[in-house]
Design an enzyme around this catalytic site. Structure first.
Site, PDB file in Angstrom:
ATOM      1  N   HIS A  47       0.830  -1.198   0.000  1.00 48.63           N
ATOM      2  CA  HIS A  47       0.000   0.000   0.000  1.00 48.63           C
ATOM      3  C   HIS A  47       0.870   1.256   0.000  1.00 48.63           C
ATOM      4  O   HIS A  47       1.047   1.919   1.027  1.00 48.63           O
ATOM      5  CB  HIS A  47      -0.942  -0.018   1.212  1.00 48.63           C
ATOM      6  N   HIS A  80      -0.369  -8.833   0.839  1.00 51.23           N
ATOM      7  CA  HIS A  80      -1.419  -8.940   1.868  1.00 51.23           C
ATOM      8  C   HIS A  80      -2.053 -10.323   1.932  1.00 51.23           C
ATOM      9  O   HIS A  80      -2.766 -10.633   2.871  1.00 51.23           O
ATOM     10  CB  HIS A  80      -2.508  -7.906   1.595  1.00 51.23           C
ATOM     11  N   GLU A 132      -5.787  -8.041   3.646  1.00 53.47           N
ATOM     12  CA  GLU A 132      -5.239  -9.145   4.450  1.00 53.47           C
ATOM     13  C   GLU A 132      -6.360  -9.927   5.128  1.00 53.47           C
ATOM     14  O   GLU A 132      -6.319 -11.161   5.204  1.00 53.47           O
ATOM     15  CB  GLU A 132      -4.259  -8.607   5.501  1.00 53.47           C
ATOM     16  N   THR A 171      -1.968  -8.857  10.815  1.00 49.94           N
ATOM     17  CA  THR A 171      -0.575  -8.652  11.250  1.00 49.94           C
ATOM     18  C   THR A 171      -0.232  -7.187  11.498  1.00 49.94           C
ATOM     19  O   THR A 171       0.827  -6.887  12.048  1.00 49.94           O
ATOM     20  CB  THR A 171       0.414  -9.198  10.196  1.00 49.94           C
ATOM     21  N   CYS A 201       2.883  -8.565  13.401  1.00 46.59           N
ATOM     22  CA  CYS A 201       4.239  -8.864  12.945  1.00 46.59           C
ATOM     23  C   CYS A 201       5.270  -8.013  13.671  1.00 46.59           C
ATOM     24  O   CYS A 201       4.964  -6.954  14.218  1.00 46.59           O
ATOM     25  CB  CYS A 201       4.343  -8.714  11.427  1.00 46.59           C
ATOM     26  N   SER A 274       5.404   0.150   4.450  1.00 46.48           N
ATOM     27  CA  SER A 274       5.438   0.105   2.985  1.00 46.48           C
ATOM     28  C   SER A 274       5.924   1.418   2.369  1.00 46.48           C
ATOM     29  O   SER A 274       5.789   1.624   1.166  1.00 46.48           O
ATOM     30  CB  SER A 274       4.062  -0.286   2.420  1.00 46.48           C
TER      31      SER A 274
END
Length: 315
Positions: A47, A80, A132, A171, A201, A274
């Site tokens: 993204h 994702h 996701e 995540t 994550c 990102s």
């Protein structure tokens, strides 16, 4: 002596690209090297419009659905993750496809499938409509996973069997908000199975931890990232909760409203997972053009994680 106002920039570390994003971008680059242009990508690979534009210039074509892709060109699935129906459709159309799903998202998919195989009802903590979440829910038949977005949802949730439950999470959530939701679920359903290792994550957690340290005392925090980037949006929320006087999400230096800087002497600066580092440098350069800047690094962790590329691109 400079006649420009003084500005201290507290720069978060870690910030910017995570290993999953790095890998996904590399997958597109390597696919273009291997097969030439065009290579199709289902959904934005990550993204970030700057990343997408750069890859488009190299020959990547971004589409939302598989039926927009010709069968004679490779297609890549975004970081994702995708529902199981997507690779199945690609295989039935005899397409070459490469899955760029982040391995940490794949881990959540595997967990959900394991819980389902073992007969548990599954709760997914996440945001409705996020790619996701769509991908994770699409690993199992409709109705097998219940989405919970808020503490209220957790309080209202009525399972089929309170003793046979498991939860997984998106995540890229707020660590603190998720902990609040999990606390409600676990107090209501003590037997509920939790992930062996937290699903949020390492990169999301690390970027939030750094912001929690730099935000107190910051007159303004700028988070570089896209509005569609869950982890970037969360960083703004974390900054405000941690004590920043103000926090704004920007795509790049071009989106800065310099009136935000009235009375600002300390700026916190970070980037979502990102957002490329050159955008961070662009903000620092724009500040240097207007202020007498002093840099202050706020490092809370060192990241050494890397993920291998899919074998089809390495062989």
């Amino acid at each position: 002596m400079s006649d420009r106002p003084a500005l201290t920039i507290r720069l978060a570390a870690p910030r910017g690209f995570c290993a999953g994003v790095d890998r996904a971008i590399q997958i597109v680059e390597e696919a273009l090297k291997k097969w030439g242009a065009p290579v199709y990508v289902r959904h934005e690979i990550v993204h970030n419009a700057h990343v997408v534009s750069r890859l488009e210039a190299m020959g990547a074509v971004f589409v939302e659905e598989l039926d927009e892709c010709p069968t004679d060109r490779p297609v890549i699935f975004s970081a994702h993750g995708v529902p199981k129906s997507v690779p199945a459709e690609a295989a039935s159309r005899q397409m070459i496809y490469v899955d760029a799903t982040c391995p940490l998202v794949s881990k959540v998919h595997v967990e959900a499938e394991r819980h389902s195989t073992e007969g548990r009802e599954i709760v997914l903590i996440g945001h409705a409509g996020h790619p996701e979440v769509i991908g994770t829910m699409g690993q199992l038949p409709n109705g097998a996973i219940t989405l919970i977005e808020t503490v209220d949802d957790a309080e209202r949730f009525v399972p089929k069997d309170p003793n046979n439950l498991a939860f997984v999470t998106q995540t890229t959530l707020s660590v603190d908000d998720t902990a609040d939701i999990v606390a409600v679920l676990q107090s209501r359903f003590p037997a509920m199975s939790a992930p062996h290792k937290e699903d949020i994550c390492y990169a999301t957690t690390n970027r939030q931890d750094a912001v929690k340290v730099l935000a107190p005392g910051a007159d303004l925090v700028l988070v570089i990232g896209a509005r569609t980037s869950s982890n970037s949006v969360r960083l703004v929320e974390v900054a405000l909760r941690a004590g920043a006087a103000r926090a704004e999400l920007i795509a790049s230096a071009e989106n800065i409203d310099w009136s935000w800087f009235d009375g600002v002497s300390t700026l916190g600066l970070t980037a979502g997972a990102s957002a490329p580092e050159d955008l961070v440098q662009g903000v620092i350069d724009a500040c240097r053009a207007r202020f007498d800047v002093t840099m202050d690094s706020v490092e809370t962790a060192k990241e050494t994680v890397t993920f291998k590329l899919p074998r089809v691109l390495v062989d």
